[in-house]
Design a protein around this motif. Structure first.
Motif: not given
Length: 138
Positions: A63-86
């Motif tokens: 989903i990180e990849h899909i959010f990137e190619i779909s140009r959804r940095p807002d969603l990508l940022t939420r996933v990255i935040e989850y990955r780094t904090t949780v």
């Protein structure tokens, strides 16, 4: 598990029907058209990805990849935040793990100009591409 469910819920709330169509289009190689047509909500989309081993609480790279190619940095940022904090997987740590691939955001950290220029070079005329090839460091 509660954090993962919360992440998916948060992402779902920020995906419109139009967004969903774009996300499904980005997955067209992984979701057969007849099944894609049956997915009518982001929750169904996440469920499909989970059932087909494209998404799990410790595997977010797809989903990180899909959010990137779909140009959804807002969603990508939420996933990255989850990955780094949780999951406690930092950008530096993830090079050594199979849980996620290098996040798209990493390319913007040190070397962003090189990545942008490399991508841009293929969008220009043959003369410009030749000039890039002669001066590029690769």
């Amino acid at each position: 598990m509660a954090e993962y469910s919360s992440l998916l819920s948060d992402l779902s709330e920020n995906i419109t029907n139009e967004d969903l169509e774009q996300l499904k289009s980005a997955c067209k190689e992984d979701i057969p058209e007849e099944q894609s047509n049956n997915i009518t909500s982001s929750k169904e989309w996440f469920s499909y990805l989970e059932k087909n081993d494209k998404l799990a609480q410790d595997n977010l790279s797809y989903i990180e990849h899909i959010f990137e190619i779909s140009r959804r940095p807002d969603l990508l940022t939420r996933v990255i935040e989850y990955r780094t904090t949780v999951l406690k997987i930092s950008e530096d740590d993830e090079i050594d793990t199979k849980l996620t691939r290098i996040p798209s955001a990493k390319k913007y950290k040190g070397g962003e100009l090189y990545v942008v220029l490399t991508c841009m070079k293929f969008q220009h005329s043959p003369a410009v591409r030749r000039a890039w090839s002669e001066s590029a460091p690769f």
